[in-house]
Design a protein around this motif. Structure first.
Motif, PDB file in Angstrom:
ATOM      1  N   UNK B  66       0.834  -1.198   0.000  1.00 24.51           N
ATOM      2  CA  UNK B  66       0.000   0.000   0.000  1.00 24.51           C
ATOM      3  C   UNK B  66       0.870   1.250   0.000  1.00 24.51           C
ATOM      4  N   UNK B  67       0.230   2.381  -0.329  1.00 22.57           N
ATOM      5  CA  UNK B  67       0.945   3.655  -0.248  1.00 22.57           C
ATOM      6  C   UNK B  67      -0.025   4.741   0.190  1.00 22.57           C
ATOM      7  N   UNK B  68       0.504   5.687   0.959  1.00 24.37           N
ATOM      8  CA  UNK B  68      -0.299   6.836   1.359  1.00 24.37           C
ATOM      9  C   UNK B  68      -0.364   7.808   0.183  1.00 24.37           C
ATOM     10  N   UNK B  69      -1.181   8.858   0.290  1.00 25.95           N
ATOM     11  CA  UNK B  69      -1.335   9.838  -0.778  1.00 25.95           C
ATOM     12  C   UNK B  69       0.013  10.470  -1.140  1.00 25.95           C
ATOM     13  N   UNK B 192      -4.386 -22.065  -4.344  1.00 25.32           N
ATOM     14  CA  UNK B 192      -4.794 -21.077  -5.349  1.00 25.32           C
ATOM     15  C   UNK B 192      -4.646 -19.687  -4.761  1.00 25.32           C
ATOM     16  N   UNK B 193      -4.692 -18.681  -5.647  1.00 20.71           N
ATOM     17  CA  UNK B 193      -4.453 -17.310  -5.195  1.00 20.71           C
ATOM     18  C   UNK B 193      -5.465 -16.352  -5.816  1.00 20.71           C
ATOM     19  N   UNK B 194      -5.576 -15.181  -5.183  1.00 23.74           N
ATOM     20  CA  UNK B 194      -6.270 -14.048  -5.805  1.00 23.74           C
ATOM     21  C   UNK B 194      -5.293 -12.879  -5.727  1.00 23.74           C
ATOM     22  N   UNK B 195      -4.469 -12.692  -6.779  1.00 21.96           N
ATOM     23  CA  UNK B 195      -3.414 -11.670  -6.705  1.00 21.96           C
ATOM     24  C   UNK B 195      -3.863 -10.309  -7.237  1.00 21.96           C
ATOM     25  N   UNK B 196      -5.151 -10.186  -7.610  1.00 24.59           N
ATOM     26  CA  UNK B 196      -5.565  -8.970  -8.332  1.00 24.59           C
ATOM     27  C   UNK B 196      -6.432  -8.032  -7.508  1.00 24.59           C
ATOM     28  N   UNK B 197      -6.293  -8.097  -6.147  1.00 24.72           N
ATOM     29  CA  UNK B 197      -7.107  -7.190  -5.345  1.00 24.72           C
ATOM     30  C   UNK B 197      -6.617  -5.770  -5.478  1.00 24.72           C
ATOM     31  N   UNK B 198      -7.601  -4.865  -5.616  1.00 26.67           N
ATOM     32  CA  UNK B 198      -7.323  -3.428  -5.507  1.00 26.67           C
ATOM     33  C   UNK B 198      -7.681  -3.106  -4.062  1.00 26.67           C
ATOM     34  N   UNK B 212      -4.801   4.877   2.718  1.00 21.41           N
ATOM     35  CA  UNK B 212      -3.867   4.191   1.813  1.00 21.41           C
ATOM     36  C   UNK B 212      -4.632   3.551   0.649  1.00 21.41           C
ATOM     37  N   UNK B 213      -3.901   3.330  -0.466  1.00 23.70           N
ATOM     38  CA  UNK B 213      -4.417   2.533  -1.586  1.00 23.70           C
ATOM     39  C   UNK B 213      -3.303   1.618  -2.042  1.00 23.70           C
ATOM     40  N   UNK B 214      -3.632   0.588  -2.832  1.00 22.71           N
ATOM     41  CA  UNK B 214      -2.587  -0.302  -3.310  1.00 22.71           C
ATOM     42  C   UNK B 214      -3.137  -1.617  -3.815  1.00 22.71           C
ATOM     43  N   UNK B 215      -2.305  -2.643  -3.768  1.00 26.93           N
ATOM     44  CA  UNK B 215      -2.688  -3.943  -4.288  1.00 26.93           C
ATOM     45  C   UNK B 215      -2.565  -4.983  -3.170  1.00 26.93           C
ATOM     46  N   UNK B 216      -3.419  -6.020  -3.248  1.00 24.38           N
ATOM     47  CA  UNK B 216      -3.342  -7.084  -2.237  1.00 24.38           C
ATOM     48  C   UNK B 216      -3.377  -8.442  -2.924  1.00 24.38           C
ATOM     49  N   UNK B 217      -2.914  -9.430  -2.220  1.00 26.34           N
ATOM     50  CA  UNK B 217      -2.748 -10.780  -2.765  1.00 26.34           C
ATOM     51  C   UNK B 217      -3.259 -11.759  -1.732  1.00 26.34           C
ATOM     52  N   UNK B 218      -4.209 -12.627  -2.135  1.00 24.73           N
ATOM     53  CA  UNK B 218      -4.715 -13.662  -1.230  1.00 24.73           C
ATOM     54  C   UNK B 218      -4.140 -15.015  -1.638  1.00 24.73           C
TER      55      UNK B 218
END
Lengths: 803, 349
Positions: B66-69, B192-198, B212-218
């Motif tokens: 994640x990243x802050x503004x 299995x994975x879900x690598x495309x979370x916003x 924060x915003x960014x990407x997440x991976x399950x």
């Protein structure tokens, strides 16, 4: 040279084995009684400590329901899901054929490892603990006791409190039949940053500061243990009189040996060293013997003590003794110390022994006027110090100091008293035989005085404690009759059932009186509040010891409160004083009632006011008034028609019986120690008479030669023993009553919080007087028989040996 | 593979247990009474989002870069482990044999805050349901209408976060149709994975709240004995590349030669699995962390895709000081490709 000296010194014991036995027995009994009491105390304290360490560690807050009811499991889950770090706890008792087992249900997932029994924390929790049938972690004793029961399998844990079992929370719910219920929640740490406050998640729970269960129990039982300690000390003192007698005699008889050894060149220091070494060895042997004996005594008394502590204070104490090395050492140390105290005087005399003085043995510690004067001064000083301490100081310790110093002062005064009485008697009797008898009795006094002092102490303790216990019993039974005026006491399972019960009972009894209680605070002290309904049962029977006018009207209308004696004395609250109720309002104290057998502070207030003060308190307890003849029928109806479990109904008679049983057990230990002390004193007289008898030939021979038969002489010996015992008893009586007075008026107030009236029990005194006469006669019998059978030639030899 | 697991096995040591002699946290222990992964099993969604109680271990594992503004980078971890003490038992009540463990952490360049939870199943304190989806332990939850649209919450005594995760691509099967081999002798798991979370939301840190915003991976994985007895640690990488591609790669260390595996995931979610030896991970620099030397800068390669990058930990102090301690934290990617990702390392003594 040293070896030869030692041999010369020790040869005395070969020639006087009976003296050796006396010394050893005296020291061993003294040590035994002392260390027995210490063992009991140590065991009890260790049990409290372990109980205090139980789960939930001593240092954690807990959450509990305001009304003391069980917590629903859903509340626990709700708190966890809100971010509260809590761990569930379910505690209860499991009835097992007359005894009960404390069940502590824990959740090893949420309770920190250090709060769990080591055995779970280290080996890891495994499936057999967590899943049915589960496992019980118990101490070795409990494991043995549970042998053969159909409870889940047991694992032995080292630090588990006595009579308790750690089980998984699920196992606890199953065993106790309380599915979905928890008793408390342990707060294991700070809540999450986002956790809402407790009121939002579980408004019916309150957070409580760490429960100092063991600490509280230890404080409550302190007085009980101090009582035991005082008794142990008394027994030890009585035993020391025997030791002092034996050592004094042995030193006195060896004076020629000492003189000879010194003359042969053994230095004073070496001689003292040899004697000290000899005493040390004797003390070590006797001490070991005494500790073993004490262990035996403790083992026999502990079950009673444990029962008492459980009944009086709800403290779980293990019924068996574990051997602690510290205790062995302490026992032997006290034996050595006792020997040192008993021998100090004799050693000083040896140190001052004039080398050239005649080596003729005097009757040891000859009663000189000076000795008596010193004793009198000592006695007065002691008594004054004791009174001063008792007057200035406060607390149990100073009360016991007062007791102890007065007792010892009385003992020191005894020879003076006996001397005066004998002198008086001598003046009023005529005839040579009578005059010789009195003179001879006075001559013997110094040799017997230590034994007689021991007897005085034992008798005084017996009279004092006996009077205290009997007075207490008399007051207590009278109080029970007043206090337990209702015929039946009933508890329901729920509030709703309570309401139904009241309807059910209305046509069947004279009155249904609800009883409710809640924990509160008065003057910063925890107080149990009781709500009661106005009834003649209270106005006519309640045992008030102090009251103001209209007490019942004012209290039942909620304008005033009653407090129990314990609270009144501890916080100094008497009629006219004001207290702040939990809602902040000040009300006057209208009266004080006696409340024996309860260690806690209590207050009573009218039911309506109580309900306003403590809303939501369970309404499940009722006292029922009805005709005595109908009690049995109603009990049956409650069980069969209303469906109340029989365990929820208690009738007046059985409550009384139970209370009295606890009372009796409380003092069973005291009585046992009392009998032991008296036995020790009897033994002291026996040994003194026996040793005196061997020294008395020179005094008896001339009287025999003047024509008195040996049988007549023997009868006179017996008469003398009985007379001295009787006189000692006469002296002991006022001392014992004083002791009883202090116990009832001072010690009881300090220890329990109540004062008791003093009653006299002359029949008990007669029995005791008879016993002490019997003991003296028995003790005199052996020397008298020896005198009867003594060959005349032995008596004649006295003249041959005349120096 | 995802790793970790910590709660372990029959006779689970729940509280601060020592690492077992075999493998990390008991993962190398044999477990014949439990179900075993099979290459013939085909995964079905949403059914396989639910627990598989016949298998000994399982996890729902989310990491977020994640990243802050203002561009300040952060990493977030949310993990729920399931460990069965027995292959069967009552589903309801305290006697339920499922043990659950939660790990949560927030990482910045200067801070690493972590927390841990333990619970058992059957009483409502922890568990996973699929419709609607909810994976939770205490107040920590990954929940939403479905696993493609969830909120993720956790809190410790000094931090908390509340993120919304919305999947922008498909679930990705790892290994051979979700059958992921972990050793030369055939240990495996379903994976299995879900690598495309916003991801977007709020972190609450000791210094205050950060948007924060960014990407997440399950990662979803279950097995009964995923490690070979001789394996005792691993280094696991997940990379979000700036081109939208993802890479999962791991290296298992043990007494024998290292075992590696990887999956290249195209921006549309098409996976290409790689067998042992294709993926390379080589430590370049170590840091002294919690009393041991832990590699914090790596050279990571997958020649098939021309990937040769340096992976540098955002914060070397990403130690998870929990019942089973390990290192887990975000990193930056530089070299042939750029981006970010998450690294997990176990078995560094």
């Amino acid at each position: 040279m040293i070896a030869a000296g030692l041999q010369a010194l020790l040869s005395h014991w070969w020639r006087h084995p009976f003296q050796l036995v006396t010394l050893m027995l005296g020291l061993a009994t003294a040590t035994a009684l002392w260390s027995g009491v210490q063992a009991i105390n140590a065991e009890a304290r260790a049990s409290y400590d372990r109980a205090a360490q139980t789960l939930a560690g001593p240092a954690r807050d807990t959450l509990a329901r305001r009304d003391g009811e069980p917590i629903a499991q859903e509340t626990y889950i709700a708190l966890r899901r809100a971010g509260w770090a809590v761990s569930p706890l379910l505690e209860g008792r499991l009835d097992l054929d007359g005894t009960s087992l404390r069940i502590i249900g824990v959740d090893p997932f949420t309770l920190p490892a250090e709060d769990l029994p080591e055995e779970l924390g280290q080996s890891g929790v495994d499936l057999s603990f967590l899943t049915p049938p589960g496992q019980l972690v118990v101490d070795q004793d409990t494991a043995d006791r549970l042998e053969g029961t159909d409870l889940p399998p047991r694992i032995t844990g080292r630090n588990v409190p006595p009579n308790a079992a750690y089980v998984d929370i699920g196992t606890a719910q199953r065993l106790l039949g309380r599915n979905g219920e928890l008793s408390r929640l342990v707060v294991t740490g700070p809540s999450d940053l986002t956790a809402p406050p407790l009121e939002e998640v579980a408004p019916d729970l309150v957070r409580e500061a760490p429960e100092t269960g063991g600490g509280e129990i230890a404080r409550l039982t302190d007085s009980f243990h101090l009582n035991l300690t005082a008794f142990g000390l008394l027994s030890f003192a009585v035993g020391l009189f025997i030791v002092r007698g034996a050592i004094g005699l042995a030193f006195e008889q060896r004076r020629p040996v000492f003189r000879t050894l010194r003359a042969l060149g053994i230095g004073r220091g070496v001689l003292l060293g040899l004697l000290s070494a000899e005493l040390l060895v004797l003390a070590l042997i006797a001490g070991t013997l005494g500790v073993a004996l004490g262990w035996l005594i403790a083992t026999m008394l502990l079950p009673d003590v444990a029962a008492t502590l459980r009944g009086l204070y709800g403290a779980d104490v293990e019924g068996t003794l574990s051997l602690r090395p510290v205790w062995w050492l302490a026992g032997i140390a006290i034996a050595v110390l006792g020997t040192a105290i008993a021998a100090a005087g004799s050693l000083v005399q040896v140190a001052r022994l004039p080398l050239l003085a005649p080596a003729q043995p005097r009757a040891w510690a000859r009663a000189s006027a000076a000795t008596m004067r010193w004793q009198a001064v000592g006695a007065v000083l002691l008594a004054v110090t004791g009174l001063l301490v008792g007057w200035v100081g406060s607390g149990l310790v100073s009360s016991f100091l007062l007791l102890g110093s007065l007792l010892v002062a009385a003992a020191l005064m005894l020879p003076i008293f006996l001397h005066a009485v004998l002198a008086g008697l001598a003046r009023v009797t005529r005839g040579p035989l009578a005059e010789w008898f009195w003179a001879d009795t006075r001559q013997q006094l110094p040799g017997l005085s230590l034994a007689l002092m021991a007897l005085l102490l034992a008798l005084a303790a017996n009279i004092g404690v006996g009077t205290m216990v009997q007075s207490f019993r008399l007051t207590f039974t009278g109080w029970l009759d007043q206090r337990l005026a209702a015929e039946l006491y009933v508890t329901t399972e729920t509030d709703a059932e309570g309401r139904r019960l009241q309807e059910f009972l209305a046509p069947r009894v004279d009155a249904v009186l609800p009883i409710r209680s809640a924990d509160g605070e008065i003057a910063g002290r925890p107080v149990e509040f009781y709500g009661f309904a106005h009834d003649v049962i209270y106005t006519d029977h309640w045992p008030l010891i102090d009251q103001s006018p209209d007490v019942w009207t004012r209290v039942s209308s909620g304008q005033a409160v009653l407090v129990n004696e314990q609270l009144a004395r501890r916080a100094d609250l008497w009629p006219g004083d004001e207290i702040a109720l939990p809602d902040g309002e000040n009300v006057p104290v209208a009266g004080v009632y006696s409340d024996y057998g309860n260690p806690n502070a209590q207050a009573m207030i009218g039911l309506d006011r109580f309900d306003a003060l403590f809303p939501g308190i369970p309404r499940r307890q009722f006292a029922l008034r009805l005709d005595e003849g109908r009690v049995e029928k109603l009990t049956r109806a409650l069980v069969t028609e209303f469906g109340l479990p029989p365990g929820n109904i208690s009738d007046q008679a059985s409550v009384k019986q139970f209370s009295l049983a606890i009372f009796e057990r409380t003092f069973a230990v005291t009585s046992a120690l009392n009998v032991l002390t008296l036995g020790v004193a009897g033994f002291a007289i026996l040994t003194s008479l026996m040793t005196l008898a061997t020294m008395r030939q020179p005094q008896l021979a001339p009287v025999w030669a003047l024509g008195l038969t040996r049988a007549r002489l023997a009868r006179l010996e017996l008469l003398r023993a009985a007379l001295l015992a009787a006189l000692t008893f006469v002296a002991a009586l006022p001392v014992g009553l004083m002791l009883a007075w202090i116990l009832l008026q001072v010690v009881n107030v300090e220890a329990f919080g109540w004062k008791l009236p003093l009653h006299f029990f002359p029949r008990d005194w007669l029995v005791l007087a008879g016993l002490s006469l019997l003991a003296a006669l028995l003790a005199g019998l052996a020397p008298a028989r020896r005198l009867v059978r003594m060959p005349p030639s032995d008596l004649l030899k006295v003249f041959a040996n005349e120096r | 593979m995802r790793r970790r697991t910590l709660i372990l096995g029959a006779g689970a040591t729940l509280a601060a247990g020592p690492l077992r002699a075999q493998g990390f946290a008991g993962l190398g222990e044999t477990s014949e009474t439990f179900a075993q992964p099979s290459p013939d099993t085909r995964l079905v969604f949403p059914g396989d989002h639910a627990p598989h109680p016949a298998f000994r271990i399982e996890w729902w594992y989310v990491t977020a870069n994640l990243a802050a503004a203002d561009g300040t980078p952060y990493g977030v971890q949310w993990t729920l482990f399931r460990s069965a003490l027995a292959p069967d038992g009552p589903t309801d009540g305290w006697g339920n044999p499922q043990a659950w463990m939660g790990h949560a952490a927030v990482t910045s360049e200067t801070r690493h805050l972590a927390a841990e939870r333990l619970a058992r199943g059957g009483i409502g304190q922890a568990g996973v349901t699929v419709d609607p989806f909810r994976a939770a332990i205490d107040d920590w939850a990954l929940e939403g209408p479905s696993l493609t649209d969830v909120t993720m919450r956790a809190a410790g005594t000094d931090f908390s976060y509340d993120l919304r995760l919305a999947a922008q691509g498909p679930f990705v099967l790892q290994g051979d149709e979700g059958y992921s081999v972990k050793s030369a002798s055939g240990q495996a798991s379903h994976y299995y994975s879900q690598p495309f979370y916003r991801a977007e939301g709020t972190l609450r840190l000791p210094d205050g709240d950060v948007e924060v915003t960014g990407q997440a991976w399950l990662d979803r994985e279950w097995s009964s004995q995923p490690l070979d007895e001789g394996q005792n640690g691993w280094d696991w990488f997940s990379l979000h590349l700036d081109g939208g591609e993802k890479l999962m790669g791991f290296r298992l260390r043990g007494t024998g030669p290292d075992f590696t595996a990887a999956t290249w995931i195209a921006a549309d979610g098409t996976p290409t699995p790689y067998p042992d030896g294709a993926f390379g991970a080589e430590p370049l620099e170590t840091a002294r962390v919690a009393g041991r030397d832990v590699p914090v800068v790596w050279r990571v390669t997958l020649p098939d895709h021309g990937l040769d990058v340096t992976v540098r930990a955002l914060n070397p102090e990403c130690w998870m000081p929990l019942a089973f301690p390990y290192w887990e934290g975000p990193f930056m990617v530089e070299g042939s490709h750029s981006g970010g990702g998450y690294l997990e390392m176990t078995g560094y003594e």
